[in-house]
Design a protein around this motif. Structure first.
Motif, mmCIF file in Angstrom:
data_model
loop_
_atom_site.group_PDB
_atom_site.id
_atom_site.type_symbol
_atom_site.label_atom_id
_atom_site.label_comp_id
_atom_site.label_asym_id
_atom_site.label_seq_id
_atom_site.Cartn_x
_atom_site.Cartn_y
_atom_site.Cartn_z
ATOM 1 N N LEU A 1 70.586 -51.004 -106.386
ATOM 2 C CA LEU A 1 71.599 -51.696 -105.410
ATOM 3 C C LEU A 1 70.994 -53.171 -105.322
ATOM 4 C CD1 LEU A 1 72.746 -48.825 -103.558
ATOM 5 C CD2 LEU A 1 74.398 -50.366 -104.870
ATOM 6 N N TRP B 1 65.213 -46.907 -98.128
ATOM 7 C CA TRP B 1 66.180 -46.507 -97.248
ATOM 8 C C TRP B 1 67.116 -45.203 -98.138
ATOM 9 C CZ3 TRP B 1 71.874 -48.685 -96.839
ATOM 10 C CH2 TRP B 1 72.627 -48.036 -95.932
ATOM 11 N N ILE B 2 67.650 -45.255 -99.095
ATOM 12 C CA ILE B 2 68.062 -43.825 -99.708
ATOM 13 C C ILE B 2 67.552 -43.958 -101.181
ATOM 14 C CG2 ILE B 2 70.172 -42.388 -100.169
ATOM 15 C CD1 ILE B 2 71.636 -44.576 -98.554
ATOM 16 N N PRO B 3 66.103 -43.418 -101.504
ATOM 17 C CA PRO B 3 65.797 -43.755 -102.638
ATOM 18 C C PRO B 3 66.424 -43.166 -103.617
ATOM 19 C CG PRO B 3 64.229 -42.564 -101.163
ATOM 20 C CD PRO B 3 65.424 -42.813 -100.456
ATOM 21 N N THR B 4 67.158 -42.028 -103.535
ATOM 22 C CA THR B 4 67.787 -41.485 -104.930
ATOM 23 C C THR B 4 68.994 -42.217 -105.312
ATOM 24 O OG1 THR B 4 68.735 -40.147 -103.238
ATOM 25 C CG2 THR B 4 67.353 -38.907 -104.699
ATOM 26 N N TRP B 5 69.420 -43.120 -104.236
ATOM 27 C CA TRP B 5 70.525 -44.089 -104.952
ATOM 28 C C TRP B 5 69.858 -45.456 -105.231
ATOM 29 C CZ3 TRP B 5 74.894 -43.139 -100.593
ATOM 30 C CH2 TRP B 5 75.350 -42.107 -100.790
ATOM 31 N N TYR C 1 77.198 -50.551 -109.572
ATOM 32 C CA TYR C 1 76.209 -49.825 -109.512
ATOM 33 C C TYR C 1 76.178 -48.733 -110.464
ATOM 34 C CZ TYR C 1 73.749 -46.009 -107.129
ATOM 35 O OH TYR C 1 72.929 -45.034 -106.689
ATOM 36 N N ALA C 2 77.418 -48.095 -110.706
ATOM 37 C CA ALA C 2 77.571 -47.160 -111.561
ATOM 38 C C ALA C 2 77.213 -47.367 -113.109
ATOM 39 C CB ALA C 2 78.789 -46.001 -111.523
ATOM 40 N N PHE D 1 81.382 -42.694 -100.814
ATOM 41 C CA PHE D 1 80.729 -43.532 -101.635
ATOM 42 C C PHE D 1 80.146 -42.754 -102.952
ATOM 43 C CE2 PHE D 1 76.774 -45.572 -103.124
ATOM 44 C CZ PHE D 1 77.071 -46.969 -103.160
ATOM 45 N N LEU E 1 74.552 -51.843 -100.927
ATOM 46 C CA LEU E 1 75.069 -51.099 -99.644
ATOM 47 C C LEU E 1 74.881 -51.285 -98.427
ATOM 48 C CD1 LEU E 1 76.340 -48.277 -99.707
ATOM 49 C CD2 LEU E 1 74.140 -47.012 -99.771
ATOM 50 N N ASN F 1 70.564 -47.617 -111.590
ATOM 51 C CA ASN F 1 70.294 -47.240 -110.264
ATOM 52 C C ASN F 1 69.424 -47.939 -109.216
ATOM 53 O OD1 ASN F 1 70.637 -44.734 -108.581
ATOM 54 N ND2 ASN F 1 68.493 -44.130 -108.994
ATOM 55 N N LEU G 1 83.478 -42.686 -111.120
ATOM 56 C CA LEU G 1 83.490 -44.149 -111.870
ATOM 57 C C LEU G 1 82.476 -43.969 -112.888
ATOM 58 C CD1 LEU G 1 83.862 -46.776 -108.970
ATOM 59 C CD2 LEU G 1 85.478 -46.202 -110.657
ATOM 60 N N LEU G 2 81.680 -42.850 -112.733
ATOM 61 C CA LEU G 2 80.780 -42.676 -113.876
ATOM 62 C C LEU G 2 81.478 -42.451 -114.969
ATOM 63 C CD1 LEU G 2 77.528 -41.394 -112.340
ATOM 64 C CD2 LEU G 2 77.701 -43.137 -113.648
ATOM 65 N N VAL H 1 80.814 -50.147 -106.447
ATOM 66 C CA VAL H 1 80.433 -48.614 -106.813
ATOM 67 C C VAL H 1 80.408 -48.898 -108.573
ATOM 68 C CG1 VAL H 1 80.839 -46.309 -106.958
ATOM 69 C CG2 VAL H 1 80.887 -47.537 -104.857
ATOM 70 N N SER I 1 69.192 -39.789 -97.029
ATOM 71 C CA SER I 1 68.075 -39.335 -98.260
ATOM 72 C C SER I 1 68.015 -37.720 -98.005
ATOM 73 C CB SER I 1 66.795 -39.963 -97.818
ATOM 74 O OG SER I 1 66.924 -41.247 -98.279
ATOM 75 N N LYS J 1 81.267 -42.696 -106.823
ATOM 76 C CA LYS J 1 80.504 -43.284 -107.866
ATOM 77 C C LYS J 1 80.471 -42.141 -108.824
ATOM 78 C CE LYS J 1 75.547 -43.335 -108.774
ATOM 79 N NZ LYS J 1 74.204 -42.510 -108.661
ATOM 80 N N VAL K 1 85.404 -50.434 -104.329
ATOM 81 C CA VAL K 1 85.438 -50.012 -105.861
ATOM 82 C C VAL K 1 84.443 -50.868 -106.879
ATOM 83 C CG1 VAL K 1 87.127 -49.677 -107.701
ATOM 84 C CG2 VAL K 1 87.681 -48.954 -105.534
#
Lengths: 494, 495
Positions: free
Chosen positions: A187, A63-67, A179-180, B387, A128, A185, B394-395, A176, B465, B391, A173
């Motif tokens: 989800l 879906w959103i590869p970078t995330w 995740y962070a 979001f 997500l 990287n 929060l990093l 995220v 994306s 992020k 919160v």
């Protein structure tokens, strides 16, 4: 096949919204067909392949590869049992809104969006995606109450939306942060469940996440949106709100907060346990003093959801299994109670005031409603043979090793539960005096076929679940014993 | 001389001049054709920008003018926003005397924004921003017969002049201490310059000037009044183009020119971010004027974006770019609806939205979508932007717990914002007793721009994306050391 109901709901919702010129009954039939088919598909799927510990991936697309976000739908025994509940509650909801005549196309479009979002939450295996569906439910909820609701709908709809949003802001919160800080990287739920987060993160992230979710499950003292929202909502929306929406919050605790942050859960288990018990007793005590029939049911929901939160906070295997069973059981019973009060009684008498209802002598004039309410009330009280009994028993037994005092107070809540149900039965249906004489009363509109069918479906479900809980427990308990909950079990050894 | 790098800016200015000339020849009834012509011209420029004229990374005018991925990203954004604004304004053509000039001025403002995106020197930055601001003085007060429009113009003039004064004073101090105004040269000497109090004060004053542009607290005073008084298309342009122009410069300063100084100031930036979010959201709660409400909402959004600046990491800069793309579409969609609903009697009280759900179901649905996206509810663009920004913040929590506080405050602000956004939705769908049962007309041009913006909200939201990829490329070059040859070339030119 489990994922089809999700697509079906959104497709029908879109269809109903776009195709505006619908004959007066057509939207009802389309919705019934969609929900019925959804239930049928879900049931077929779980019969074909008994769900349990194994996480069955249904769809997995990038879906959103970078995330690292994916469109990942998967289910195990827990999700499956809640999907069945959603199916039952959604069919029940349509049957009890058969009399909706104000813009039925839009009404059912929103209704189906809500159901679709619920299916989505129970199926998401990506944080997500989970959150997207979780929040998606807020808008139809708001519009259904604000547009089709009753008592103080404006206030109630806004209050409900703000509380939901507050909860989901906290959830966001937490998500995220997971995740962070994981540094993976990803989800993906399974991957995050395998990762062990440092205790310092868990210590603040768990309360934020759990409380955020629990707001939607009616956590005391942030429960006040629930009764007002339930009361103002149209019958179908009350049934869904109490029946499945509050379960979304509990499911979030169970699926995300507990397995991902087990050490945080252990640290704050007592705090949330106390809040849960406070909710049980508080909800019951307030329900005992209400004059509005719907408020009685609304506060009873807070009380019953307190048991769910108690089970989740304790997080012993038995308590968790009880919590899931209570989610299903309460989903059916609350739906039924709201159906009786909102549809059968209110739509005919146009009052929900328990003092005034006595004069309608509903025990005599609407015997079907009275019998249904008494049966649902028994189930709600936790009489053996109905689903509520097994669920609450398991939660109390599961809580016992952690804290006997919490069990004692929660048990007192059960007694109060019997009291407010009996009071409502007495005042609402059987006041006992013979005035006014029956002949002087205008006979209420007869009970319609959809109402009989809806009550039948929900009653059979609760009795079936009470007599044969093993049927569903065989899905729940293996799932709780599965690898996904390994971390939680390790930490929570009594 | 690499003047070909300026092809886009050049074309836009020529287009503007052409419009001015054409205005003299066109009968007054057909003036809205000018907006269509300008929009078509910009569409062409946009295609050229993406295709034949796509310049490689290079500088011109002795290093003053820079073309890189970041500049190109923002230029695309500016052109898209201007096209939408022009189409929205075409529905306003008969309310704006001298509409041809309005179109031309909009194009000149665009040229200023394009230059700002490419500014690699404090002087060019100042000139570009002034070009934007001065044209906006006129665009804001364009409804000369309406007192509120004039009042807004004067307010914008006073505050804009104040901001310009701050900025030019700051630039003078920077030049005094660094002996240069070039971004590359300052970047290469930032460790040494960062110790000079004169330089630091100069930088702070420049930031104040940018703070006015992006309406960050406490430099936001003009925002609600000007948003309310200006004609709707101008307000839409202010909220998107002008704000984004401030952010591209802020990004360049924070991530490329003086990242080390900015990293020391992350607490200061977070403080501004928190104050901006809270101020915007609390002040919006009681608003009845929808344009004013959008002004406060724009302040709150500047606060979220400042989180990304304060985070000073790659995620933060990418998040800002992504957020802004979604924000531009969302805001323009909202203003397209507002322009149609308020056009008839120039009244933007929330009551004119009453019963819009019946009067124009499509406009009501579009407004709902835009507001829901602004409120940050998935799966729309606004949610993913927040979001991403959260992020980024929060990093940074391991470096300072203040980032967690800032994110929690952002959540409070988001929850508050739900109240005032949903309030409009409620009014639209309420079966209102006192609703004017007047249908709302949507000219085709406005409809097209609205449809495009809605598609943008959905696409940027559901399939993030692509935009994230572009944003990632755009910020990849930020913070890398300046290429040696340019600095030398500039030295050669200077001596």
């Amino acid at each position: 096949m489990l994922a089809f109901p999700l697509y079906l709901c959104f497709a029908s919702a879109l269809g109903l919204l776009l195709w505006r010129r619908t004959a007066s009954r057509l939207p009802h039939w389309i919705t019934l067909a969609t929900c019925g088919l959804g239930l049928l598909l879900t049931v077929t799927a779980v019969i074909q392949r008994t769900p349990g510990a194994e996480v069955v991936t249904l769809v997995r697309l990038p879906w959103i590869p970078t995330w690292g976000a994916e469109f990942h739908l998967a289910a195990d025994g827990l999700s499956a049992s809640l999907l069945v509940l959603t199916g039952i509650a959604s069919v029940g909801g349509v049957l009890f809104s058969w009399n909706v005549q104000d813009r039925p196309g839009e009404f059912f479009s929103l209704y189906l969006t809500l159901i679709g979002a619920v299916y989505g939450v129970f199926l998401s295996w990506d944080l997500l995606l989970f959150f997207v569906f979780y929040e998606l439910a807020i808008i139809p909820k708001y519009l259904l109450i604000a547009r089709w609701g009753s008592t103080r709908r404006d206030y109630a709809a806004m209050k409900l939306a703000l509380y939901s949003f507050l909860g989901s802001a906290a959830v966001l919160v937490g998500i995220v942060a997971l995740y962070a800080t994981s540094g993976l990287n990803t989800l993906d739920l399974s991957a995050l469940a395998r990762h062990s987060f440092p205790p310092s993160t868990q210590a603040w992230a768990f309360p934020v996440l759990f409380a955020g979710f629990a707001i939607l499950a009616g956590l005391w003292p942030l429960h006040t949106w629930a009764p007002t929202g339930h009361v103002a909502a149209p019958t179908a929306a009350s049934m869904l709100l109490a029946g499945v929406i509050m379960k979304l919050g509990a499911y979030g605790c169970l699926r995300i907060a507990l397995p991902l942050l087990p050490e945080g859960a252990r640290e704050s288990r007592f705090v949330f346990g106390v809040l849960a018990v406070a909710g049980i007793v508080w909800g019951a005590l307030v329900a005992l003093r209400q004059r509005d029939f719907k408020f009685v049911i609304g506060y009873s929901s807070v009380s019953h959801m307190g048991f769910v939160i108690l089970g989740l906070a304790m997080a012993t295997p038995l308590a968790l299994s009880g919590a899931v069973l209570q989610m299903i059981s309460h989903g059916i019973i609350a739906g039924l109670l709201f159906a009786v009060v909102g549809r059968m009684v209110y739509d005919r008498t146009h009052t929900r005031d328990l003092e005034e209802l006595g004069a309608h002598r509903l025990g005599k004039t609407l015997p079907f409603a009275a019998v249904t309410f008494v049966l649902a009330g028994f189930a709600s009280m936790g009489v053996p043979g109905f689903s509520g009994f097994i669920a609450e028993l398991q939660i109390l037994l599961g809580t016992w090793p952690v804290s006997g005092r919490l069990v004692a107070v929660a048990g007192f809540g059960i007694l109060l539960g019997a009291a407010y149900v009996l009071r409502a039965v007495h005042l609402g249906f059987f006041r006992g005096d013979d005035s006014p004489p029956l002949e002087a009363l205008a006979p209420p509109a007869p009970i319609t076929v959809p109402e009989v069918l809806g009550s039948g479906l929900l009653l059979v479900s609760t009795v079936g679940l009470g007599l044969f809980p093993g049927f569903v427990l065989d899905w729940i308990q293996p799932a709780l014993a599965g690898p996904f909950f390994d971390g939680l079990r390790r930490v929570m050894v009594p | 001389m690499n003047s070909s790098l300026l092809a886009i800016e050049f074309l836009v200015v020529v287009l503007g001049l052409g419009i001015l000339l054409a205005d003299l020849w066109i009968p007054s009834g057909a003036r809205r054709g000018l907006a269509y012509a300008a929009a078509t011209g910009l569409l062409l420029v946009l295609t050229l920008h993406g295709g034949a004229l796509a310049p490689g990374d290079d500088t011109a005018f002795g290093g003053m003018f820079l073309v890189d991925a970041l500049a190109n990203y923002f230029k695309t954004l500016f052109i898209v926003a201007t096209i939408a604004v022009l189409l929205i304004s075409s529905g306003y053509a008969d309310r704006l005397d001298g509409y041809g000039e309005y179109v031309a001025l909009t194009l000149f403002a665009l040229a200023g924004m394009l230059l700002a995106a490419s500014a690699n020197d404090f002087i060019l930055m100042f000139v570009a921003l002034e070009l934007v601001t001065v044209t906006f003085y006129v665009l804001v007060s364009f409804q000369r017969r309406r007192q509120s429009s004039l009042e807004a113009g004067v307010k914008y003039l006073i505050f804009g002049a104040l901001a310009a004064a701050f900025m030019v004073y700051g630039i003078a101090l920077i030049f005094g201490s660094a002996n240069t105004t070039n971004f590359y040269e300052i970047a290469s000497r930032q460790a040494e310059l960062g110790k000079s109090p004169v330089f630091v004060i100069g930088l702070l004053l420049t930031l104040v000037g940018l703070g006015f542009k992006i309406s960050a607290f406490p430099f936001q005073m003009w925002t609600p009044d000007v948003y309310q008084g200006a004609p709707v298309p101008t307000t839409a342009f202010l909220a998107t183009g002008s704000k984004a122009a401030g952010f591209v410069l802020l990004l360049r300063l924070a991530y490329s020119v003086v990242p080390e100084v900015m990293a020391r100031w992350s607490h200061l930036l977070l403080g501004f971010a928190m104050a901006t979010m809270l101020y915007g959201s609390f002040a919006a709660l009681a608003q009845r004027s929808v344009k004013r409400l959008m002004g406060y909402s724009s302040i709150a959004n500047a606060g979220y974006l400042l989180l990304g600046i304060g985070a000073t990491n790659v995620t933060g800069s990418t998040a800002i770019l992504y957020f802004l793309s979604g924000y531009v579409f969302t805001t323009l969609a909202a203003f397209a609806v507002i322009s149609r609903v308020t056009v008839q009697d120039d009244n933007d009280d929330i009551s004119v939205f009453a019963g819009l759900g019946n009067r124009s179901p499509l406009l009501a649905a579009a407004m709902t979508l835009a507001l829901v996206s602004l409120a940050g509810i998935p799966p729309l663009a606004g949610f993913f932007g927040k979001f991403y920004l959260f992020k980024a913040a929060l990093l940074q929590v391991p470096t300072s717990p203040l980032f967690l506080v800032a994110v929690l405050i952002a959540c409070v602000s988001v929850v508050l914002s739900l109240y005032y956004y949903f309030n409009i939705i409620r009014v639209m769908y309420w079966p209102a007793q006192d609703a004017v049962d007047r249908p709302v007309t949507v000219p085709m041009a406005v409809g097209i721009s609205l449809a495009a913006c809605l598609a943008g909200i959905l696409v940027v939201g559901i399939f993030p994306s692509g935009v994230i990829g572009l944003a990632h490329e755009a910020v990849a070059g930020l913070g890398t050391p300046a290429p040696e040859m340019h600095v030398q070339a500039h030295h050669a030119a200077a001596h």
